[in-house]
Design a protein around this motif. Structure first.
Motif, PDB file in Angstrom:
ATOM      1  N   ARG A  59     -25.229 -97.773 -55.965  1.00 57.46           N
ATOM      2  CA  ARG A  59     -26.106 -98.952 -55.978  1.00 57.46           C
ATOM      3  C   ARG A  59     -27.558 -98.538 -56.156  1.00 57.46           C
ATOM      4  O   ARG A  59     -28.293 -99.135 -56.953  1.00 57.46           O
ATOM      5  CB  ARG A  59     -25.942 -99.745 -54.678  1.00 57.46           C
ATOM      6  CG  ARG A  59     -26.758-101.046 -54.660  1.00 57.46           C
ATOM      7  CD  ARG A  59     -26.607-101.792 -53.347  1.00 57.46           C
ATOM      8  NE  ARG A  59     -25.285-102.408 -53.237  1.00 57.46           N
ATOM      9  CZ  ARG A  59     -24.314-101.955 -52.455  1.00 57.46           C
ATOM     10  NH1 ARG A  59     -24.492-100.866 -51.722  1.00 57.46           N
ATOM     11  NH2 ARG A  59     -23.151-102.582 -52.400  1.00 57.46           N
ATOM     12  N   GLU A  60     -27.988 -97.499 -55.443  1.00 57.69           N
ATOM     13  CA  GLU A  60     -29.371 -97.032 -55.567  1.00 57.69           C
ATOM     14  C   GLU A  60     -29.666 -96.547 -56.983  1.00 57.69           C
ATOM     15  O   GLU A  60     -30.747 -96.793 -57.520  1.00 57.69           O
ATOM     16  CB  GLU A  60     -29.628 -95.905 -54.555  1.00 57.69           C
ATOM     17  CG  GLU A  60     -29.688 -96.364 -53.116  1.00 57.69           C
ATOM     18  CD  GLU A  60     -29.709 -95.198 -52.132  1.00 57.69           C
ATOM     19  OE1 GLU A  60     -30.180 -95.400 -50.999  1.00 57.69           O
ATOM     20  OE2 GLU A  60     -29.244 -94.096 -52.496  1.00 57.69           O
TER      21      GLU A  60
ATOM     22  N   ILE B 232     -23.647 -93.382 -64.451  1.00 60.06           N
ATOM     23  CA  ILE B 232     -23.631 -92.396 -63.380  1.00 60.06           C
ATOM     24  C   ILE B 232     -22.423 -91.473 -63.515  1.00 60.06           C
ATOM     25  O   ILE B 232     -21.392 -91.853 -64.069  1.00 60.06           O
ATOM     26  CB  ILE B 232     -23.620 -93.055 -61.980  1.00 60.06           C
ATOM     27  CG1 ILE B 232     -22.442 -94.025 -61.835  1.00 60.06           C
ATOM     28  CG2 ILE B 232     -24.938 -93.768 -61.724  1.00 60.06           C
ATOM     29  CD1 ILE B 232     -22.328 -94.649 -60.444  1.00 60.06           C
ATOM     30  N   VAL B 233     -22.594 -90.262 -63.003  1.00 62.56           N
ATOM     31  CA  VAL B 233     -21.522 -89.272 -62.965  1.00 62.56           C
ATOM     32  C   VAL B 233     -21.177 -89.029 -61.507  1.00 62.56           C
ATOM     33  O   VAL B 233     -22.042 -88.648 -60.713  1.00 62.56           O
ATOM     34  CB  VAL B 233     -21.951 -87.949 -63.624  1.00 62.56           C
ATOM     35  CG1 VAL B 233     -20.819 -86.926 -63.546  1.00 62.56           C
ATOM     36  CG2 VAL B 233     -22.372 -88.176 -65.067  1.00 62.56           C
TER      37      VAL B 233
ATOM     38  N   SER C 245     -17.077 -87.743 -54.426  1.00 58.42           N
ATOM     39  CA  SER C 245     -16.861 -89.013 -53.723  1.00 58.42           C
ATOM     40  C   SER C 245     -15.613 -89.727 -54.213  1.00 58.42           C
ATOM     41  O   SER C 245     -15.050 -90.571 -53.508  1.00 58.42           O
ATOM     42  CB  SER C 245     -18.079 -89.930 -53.889  1.00 58.42           C
ATOM     43  OG  SER C 245     -19.143 -89.508 -53.061  1.00 58.42           O
ATOM     44  N   ILE C 246     -15.161 -89.390 -55.427  1.00 61.40           N
ATOM     45  CA  ILE C 246     -13.918 -89.956 -55.949  1.00 61.40           C
ATOM     46  C   ILE C 246     -12.796 -88.933 -55.916  1.00 61.40           C
ATOM     47  O   ILE C 246     -11.713 -89.201 -55.400  1.00 61.40           O
ATOM     48  CB  ILE C 246     -14.109 -90.466 -57.390  1.00 61.40           C
ATOM     49  CG1 ILE C 246     -15.128 -91.602 -57.424  1.00 61.40           C
ATOM     50  CG2 ILE C 246     -12.765 -90.923 -57.974  1.00 61.40           C
ATOM     51  CD1 ILE C 246     -15.487 -92.077 -58.814  1.00 61.40           C
TER      52      ILE C 246
ATOM     53  N   GLN D 136     -14.739 -98.813 -55.744  1.00 61.96           N
ATOM     54  CA  GLN D 136     -15.916 -99.044 -54.910  1.00 61.96           C
ATOM     55  C   GLN D 136     -17.188 -98.600 -55.626  1.00 61.96           C
ATOM     56  O   GLN D 136     -18.213 -99.290 -55.607  1.00 61.96           O
ATOM     57  CB  GLN D 136     -15.787 -98.304 -53.577  1.00 61.96           C
ATOM     58  CG  GLN D 136     -16.988 -98.531 -52.654  1.00 61.96           C
ATOM     59  CD  GLN D 136     -16.868 -97.753 -51.341  1.00 61.96           C
ATOM     60  OE1 GLN D 136     -15.794 -97.242 -51.007  1.00 61.96           O
ATOM     61  NE2 GLN D 136     -17.960 -97.673 -50.603  1.00 61.96           N
ATOM     62  N   VAL D 137     -17.129 -97.437 -56.275  1.00 59.53           N
ATOM     63  CA  VAL D 137     -18.285 -96.922 -57.011  1.00 59.53           C
ATOM     64  C   VAL D 137     -18.678 -97.892 -58.122  1.00 59.53           C
ATOM     65  O   VAL D 137     -19.858 -98.224 -58.289  1.00 59.53           O
ATOM     66  CB  VAL D 137     -17.980 -95.527 -57.598  1.00 59.53           C
ATOM     67  CG1 VAL D 137     -19.043 -95.130 -58.615  1.00 59.53           C
ATOM     68  CG2 VAL D 137     -17.905 -94.482 -56.488  1.00 59.53           C
TER      69      VAL D 137
END
Length: 241
Positions: free
Chosen positions: A202-203, A212-213, A217-218, A230-231
């Motif tokens: 989000r940021e 984004i890469v 987190s995934i 979610q991402v």
């Protein structure tokens, strides 16, 4: 048009990468990033297999050499029909223009569209202090990134790879059509790892990132599909701010 969320396939070999990708249903085909570790192990055949399976491929080899060598390398890589690939902006205008020529020549040889060539500005593992000490410069991180973005834009590249902290100033310097694709992305509460300049999906969107890469987190989540969703949701929410 906004660029996709790329999943960084930072796996030791093709078998591990495919084992991960099998967690996604056939109607969900996230864009994927293949870096040096996996490409050097699995080779061009992996790229062909990913394309055949319906994945958009971002080949992140960070090419940096004399113009002739980079042009020849990009010409070969473009024939793999990758969608994106990277070179180091520090290689200079002549090198980046050679990369563009190679991308076009390679694409024409296999009758496809040329990949979008993106320029690495400063690695997200670098803090400003580390950058200045390593490169023996006094420029701030922002000054360095904007300078390199200008070089990339002047050379005809599609955009840059840089921290989301620089997305806004990049767009202010070279225009909104110039892409800012940002690594160093973590979901809130995830370990920062070896990244120095980290933001949430989000940021990143709020700061002006076009894409984004996302890796750990995934790829290291208990339920990667849910983490990916979610991402994507968080990134899209940020785009509306």
């Amino acid at each position: 048009m906004q660029e996709p969320v790329f999943i960084a396939l930072d796996f030791k070999d093709a078998q591990a990468a495919w084992q991960f990708l099998k967690l996604f249903p056939t109607d969900v085909r996230p864009a994927v990033k293949v870096g040096m570790e996996l490409f050097y192990q699995a080779g061009p055949s992996l790229i062909s297999d990913l394309k055949d399976a319906g994945f958009d491929v971002f080949l992140d080899l960070k090419l940096y050499d004399i113009p002739h060598t980079v042009e020849a390398a990009v010409r070969n890589l473009a024939q793999l029909q990758v969608d994106y690939l990277t070179v180091h902006a520090a290689g200079g205008r002549d090198m980046m223009m050679a990369a563009m020529a190679g991308a076009q020549a390679g694409a024409e040889k296999v009758k496809t569209s040329a990949p979008k060539v993106l320029a690495i500005t400063q690695l997200t593992s670098f803090s400003e202090t580390t950058m200045q000490a390593t490169q023996l410069v006094r420029a701030s991180m922002t000054e360095s990134v904007v300078h390199l973005a200008h070089l990339a834009a002047d050379s005809g590249l599609a955009g840059t790879i840089s921290s989301a902290y620089e997305s806004k100033v990049i767009h202010e310097a070279v225009g909104n059509r110039f892409l800012s694709i940002t690594p160093g992305i973590r979901l809130a509460g995830d370990d920062q790892g070896d990244q120095a300049r980290v933001v949430t999906p989000r940021e990143a969107a709020v700061k002006g990132a076009n894409g984004i890469v996302v890796g750990r987190s995934i790829t290291q989540a208990k339920e990667p599909l849910l983490a990916y969703q979610q991402v994507v949701t968080e990134f899209k929410e940020g785009l509306t701010k």
